[in-house]
Motif scaffolding. Structure first.
Motif, short mmCIF file in Angstrom:
data_model
loop_
_atom_site.label_atom_id
_atom_site.label_comp_id
_atom_site.label_asym_id
_atom_site.label_seq_id
_atom_site.Cartn_x
_atom_site.Cartn_y
_atom_site.Cartn_z
N LEU A 84 0.46 -1.47 -0.07
CA LEU A 84 -0.04 -0.03 0.02
C LEU A 84 1.05 1.08 0.12
N PRO A 85 0.29 2.19 -0.06
CA PRO A 85 0.70 3.33 -0.13
C PRO A 85 0.72 4.20 0.50
N LYS A 86 2.06 4.64 1.51
CA LYS A 86 1.80 5.33 2.82
C LYS A 86 2.41 6.75 2.83
N TYR A 87 1.72 7.76 3.69
CA TYR A 87 1.83 8.56 3.80
C TYR A 87 2.10 8.54 5.49
N VAL A 88 2.35 9.26 5.38
CA VAL A 88 3.29 10.03 7.07
C VAL A 88 3.53 11.77 7.07
N VAL A 89 3.20 11.57 8.18
CA VAL A 89 2.68 13.05 8.42
C VAL A 89 4.16 13.15 9.63
N SER A 90 4.91 14.10 9.12
CA SER A 90 6.37 14.33 10.01
C SER A 90 7.47 15.13 9.62
N ALA A 91 7.66 16.76 10.88
CA ALA A 91 8.07 17.21 10.40
C ALA A 91 9.90 16.88 10.58
N THR A 92 10.06 15.61 11.01
CA THR A 92 11.12 14.57 10.98
C THR A 92 12.39 14.15 10.86
N LEU A 93 11.15 13.33 9.89
CA LEU A 93 11.27 12.01 9.17
C LEU A 93 12.79 11.71 8.37
N GLU A 94 13.33 12.06 7.82
CA GLU A 94 13.92 12.28 6.92
C GLU A 94 14.50 10.87 5.76
N ASP A 95 14.37 9.50 6.47
CA ASP A 95 14.48 8.24 5.65
C ASP A 95 13.45 6.98 5.80
N PRO A 96 12.40 7.67 5.63
CA PRO A 96 11.84 6.32 5.90
C PRO A 96 11.91 4.61 5.35
N LYS A 97 11.42 3.91 7.20
CA LYS A 97 11.47 2.55 6.62
C LYS A 97 10.78 1.75 5.83
N TRP A 98 9.54 2.22 6.00
CA TRP A 98 8.55 1.31 5.21
C TRP A 98 8.54 1.35 3.50
N THR A 99 8.29 0.63 3.07
CA THR A 99 8.09 0.26 1.24
C THR A 99 7.30 1.72 0.87
N ASN A 100 7.43 1.95 0.18
CA ASN A 100 6.22 2.97 -0.82
C ASN A 100 5.97 4.29 -0.23
N THR A 101 6.44 4.40 0.68
CA THR A 101 6.30 6.20 1.93
C THR A 101 6.86 7.29 0.92
N THR A 102 5.40 8.02 1.18
CA THR A 102 5.81 9.73 0.93
C THR A 102 5.61 10.08 2.75
N VAL A 103 6.49 11.56 2.58
CA VAL A 103 6.73 12.10 3.74
C VAL A 103 5.97 13.50 3.56
N LEU A 104 4.66 13.61 4.60
CA LEU A 104 3.86 15.17 4.25
C LEU A 104 4.31 15.33 5.31
N LYS A 105 5.47 16.81 5.02
CA LYS A 105 6.04 17.72 6.34
C LYS A 105 5.52 19.09 6.14
N GLY A 106 4.29 19.20 5.86
CA GLY A 106 3.85 20.90 5.49
C GLY A 106 2.43 20.86 6.89
N GLU A 107 1.92 21.96 6.60
CA GLU A 107 1.19 21.90 7.71
C GLU A 107 0.03 20.71 7.39
N VAL A 108 -0.30 19.94 9.23
CA VAL A 108 -1.53 18.63 8.57
C VAL A 108 -2.85 19.09 8.19
N VAL A 109 -3.39 20.01 8.49
CA VAL A 109 -4.99 19.99 8.01
C VAL A 109 -4.57 20.37 6.50
N ASP A 110 -3.46 20.92 5.66
CA ASP A 110 -3.64 21.50 4.69
C ASP A 110 -3.02 19.87 3.90
N GLU A 111 -1.88 19.20 4.30
CA GLU A 111 -1.73 18.81 3.41
C GLU A 111 -2.70 17.07 3.58
#
Length: 192
Positions: A84-111
């Motif tokens: 599954l595609p994964k979207y992770v809300v984080s201001a600090t995550l640089e290197d996600p360990k799980w496959t198919n991960t996109t880090v959402l670094k912006g404001e949570v509600v907007d993202e």
């Protein structure tokens, strides 16, 4: 348009903290202790949910927890979660360990609002309670799927926190899993 679904396990008094006991919470481990043989039915329901899910939306700690437990597993459920595609809300995550991960670094509600517009189908939030509270507060949650375990813990982190106003819900489904677990589905009442 995507639908944000919080899907989680809770005690009768709403505690979500340390269900497997791995965090060292003094009353952790309630998932296995009070799930017993009903966990076989729970697993079937959870697999079915995963097969119908478009994407996962997680906080950083939950992403790390799931990646450590699921990335190396095999079988239909593991294969589905890992793919599954994964979207992770984080201001600090640089290197996600799980496959198919996109880090959402912006404001949570907007993202999350943008994610709901870009995807179709269920975007499921597992664990990620701080994220869940934010989504509930900003009326971004479209459905709550709660597996209620037959125990009052009396302490611990709860799914629901303070909100700026009431959040009316409508019961849309309720069933028993095995002999002791209740599986309830609620949807927000938007114009209450």
């Amino acid at each position: 348009m995507g639908k944000i679904v919080i899907s989680t396990n809770v005690s009768l008094d709403g505690v979500v903290q340390d269900p497997d006991g791995a965090e060292g919470f003094r009353i952790g481990g309630w998932f296995g202790q009070f799930g017993g043989k009903d966990l076989e039915v729970w697993a079937k329901v959870s697999l079915d949910e995963a097969l119908r899910t478009e994407a996962l939306l997680l906080g950083r700690r939950s992403d790390e927890w799931f990646a450590a437990r699921w990335a190396s597993r095999t079988g239909e459920w593991a294969e589905r979660l890992n793919a599954l595609p994964k979207y992770v809300v984080s201001a600090t995550l640089e290197d996600p360990k799980w496959t198919n991960t996109t880090v959402l670094k912006g404001e949570v509600v907007d993202e999350v609002t943008k994610l709901k517009q870009e995807l179709d189908g269920d975007i499921v939030v597992y664990a990620s309670y701080q994220l869940g509270r934010t989504l509930i507060e900003h009326d971004l949650v479209d459905e709550l799927r709660l597996t209620v375990f037959p125990v009052v813990l009396g302490a611990g982190e709860r799914l629901f926190g303070e909100t700026s106003d009431m959040k009316p819900m409508r019961l849309v489904d309720m069933r028993t899993l095995g002999d002791g677990l209740a599986f309830v589905t609620y949807q927000p009442v938007r114009d209450a």
